[in-house]
Design an enzyme around this catalytic site. Structure first.
Site, mmCIF file in Angstrom:
data_model
loop_
_atom_site.group_PDB
_atom_site.id
_atom_site.type_symbol
_atom_site.label_atom_id
_atom_site.label_comp_id
_atom_site.label_asym_id
_atom_site.label_seq_id
_atom_site.Cartn_x
_atom_site.Cartn_y
_atom_site.Cartn_z
ATOM 1 N N LYS A 1 -56.268 -54.125 84.442
ATOM 2 C CA LYS A 1 -56.033 -55.126 85.479
ATOM 3 C C LYS A 1 -56.210 -54.528 86.867
ATOM 4 O O LYS A 1 -56.812 -55.147 87.761
ATOM 5 C CB LYS A 1 -54.635 -55.718 85.315
ATOM 6 C CG LYS A 1 -54.494 -56.587 84.073
ATOM 7 C CD LYS A 1 -53.050 -56.950 83.779
ATOM 8 C CE LYS A 1 -52.934 -57.755 82.483
ATOM 9 N NZ LYS A 1 -51.535 -58.055 82.120
ATOM 10 N N ASP B 1 -49.294 -65.032 86.574
ATOM 11 C CA ASP B 1 -49.359 -65.131 85.111
ATOM 12 C C ASP B 1 -49.183 -66.569 84.644
ATOM 13 O O ASP B 1 -49.501 -66.905 83.504
ATOM 14 C CB ASP B 1 -48.276 -64.263 84.472
ATOM 15 C CG ASP B 1 -48.778 -62.893 84.046
ATOM 16 O OD1 ASP B 1 -49.979 -62.774 83.754
ATOM 17 O OD2 ASP B 1 -47.967 -61.952 84.001
ATOM 18 N N GLN C 1 -45.638 -56.802 83.705
ATOM 19 C CA GLN C 1 -46.249 -56.604 82.396
ATOM 20 C C GLN C 1 -45.204 -56.723 81.282
ATOM 21 O O GLN C 1 -44.160 -56.088 81.315
ATOM 22 C CB GLN C 1 -46.919 -55.223 82.333
ATOM 23 C CG GLN C 1 -47.646 -54.946 81.036
ATOM 24 C CD GLN C 1 -48.822 -55.881 80.802
ATOM 25 O OE1 GLN C 1 -49.579 -56.181 81.720
ATOM 26 N NE2 GLN C 1 -48.990 -56.339 79.569
#
Length: 306
Positions: free
Chosen positions: A58, A125, A102
């Site tokens: 990422k 997200d 994460q």
């Protein structure tokens, strides 16, 4: 749909590259206007090897598109209070446009509380309840990246979802449930299979669109796939031999499907690409561009003999 011999393989790498190119142009325009690039704060708690790989990918993708990636790596024994304090700090930082924590988090941390603590306007997200609720109400803003990526793949390959019967195998908050919402938004009639589903095989067999997101290698058998169906395999599972495989029995399914995603190289690259797109959307405060795109007309209907 596709020819009867074998499925069209949906190239997630190629489509993701197009999305990243779009993002790069938008990043450059944002930087010219605002005097800084969009900023993405990536929080990695502890030293989970798999998570570290995902985060590294990422951060690399951010660099390639010009997004500023800011790394925050608290230790695995960080307290809930300290992690929430970090989230509040990032919420208040005007240079941070998006926040990504994460998952999974170490044992002892409440992932729901951490996700809920993120400013919904910075929730790239798409996991915050407010963003999930907007998607449920057909007013999508920041959308969960993997389901969003599946929709973009379908659009790029001119798979018109409206009116089709879709089955989602898996009901997680990260993929299965928002995937069902995305498919309904696209006009599909949706069934979600979960632990209470009596006959998963029957639900898959009648589906013209299958999204497998259960986390069990090869659970969706190739013989279950309806002729001409579009199959999106979200699963990423490592075998004892070290190979990556999906939730779908790929070789057999590819002989029956109209379209199918490979693992790796299918949905996976799209997830990161849509994260980048969400980051720019969060920075400019606009709805994702995909929400405003016109519906794509399918090249052909589902096979008549399916």
């Amino acid at each position: 749909m596709a020819a009867l011999s074998a499925a069209v393989v949906l190239d997630g790498k190629a489509v993701a590259a197009r999305v990243r190119a779009e993002v790069k142009v938008r990043v450059q325009a944002f930087e010219r206007e605002r005097g800084r690039p969009p900023g993405l704060a990536v929080v990695l708690v502890g030293a989970n090897p798999a998570s570290a790989v995902y985060v590294r990918n990422k951060r690399k993708a951010c660099e390639e598109t010009g997004i500023r990636s800011m790394a925050f790596d608290p230790p695995s024994d960080v307290s809930q209070a300290d992690l929430l304090a970090l989230i509040r700090k990032l919420n208040a930082d005007p240079a941070v446009d998006g926040i990504l924590v994460q998952l999974p988090l170490p044992v002892g941390l409440d992932a729901n509380a951490i996700m809920d603590g993120i400013d919904p306007a910075k929730d790239v997200d798409g996991f915050h309840p407010l963003n999930t609720g907007l998607l449920a109400q057909k007013r999508p803003h920041l959308r969960p990246c993997t389901p969003f990526g599946v929709i973009r793949l379908a659009q790029e390959y001119q798979i018109a979802l409206r009116g089709l019967r879709a089955t989602v195998v898996g009901a997680s908050n990260i993929v299965g449930r928002p995937m069902a919402l995305e498919l309904m938004l696209a006009g599909a009639t949706v069934t979600v299979c979960h632990t209470g589903t009596r006959d998963v095989q029957a639900e898959v067999e009648r589906a013209e669109v299958v999204v497998a997101a259960i986390g069990k290698p090869g659970m969706v058998r190739g013989a279950w796939i309806r002729e001409g169906a579009a199959v999106f395999d979200v699963g990423i599972n490592r075998t004892a031999a070290g190979n990556l495989v999906g939730d779908v029995e790929y070789e057999a399914a590819a002989q029956r499907a109209g379209w199918i995603t490979p693992v790796p190289g299918g949905v996976g690259p799209m997830t990161i690409a849509m994260l980048l797109s969400n980051t720019v959307d969060a920075a400019v405060g606009a709805r994702p561009a995909l929400a405003a795109r016109p519906a794509v007309v399918a090249k052909a209907a589902v096979r008549a003999n399916s």
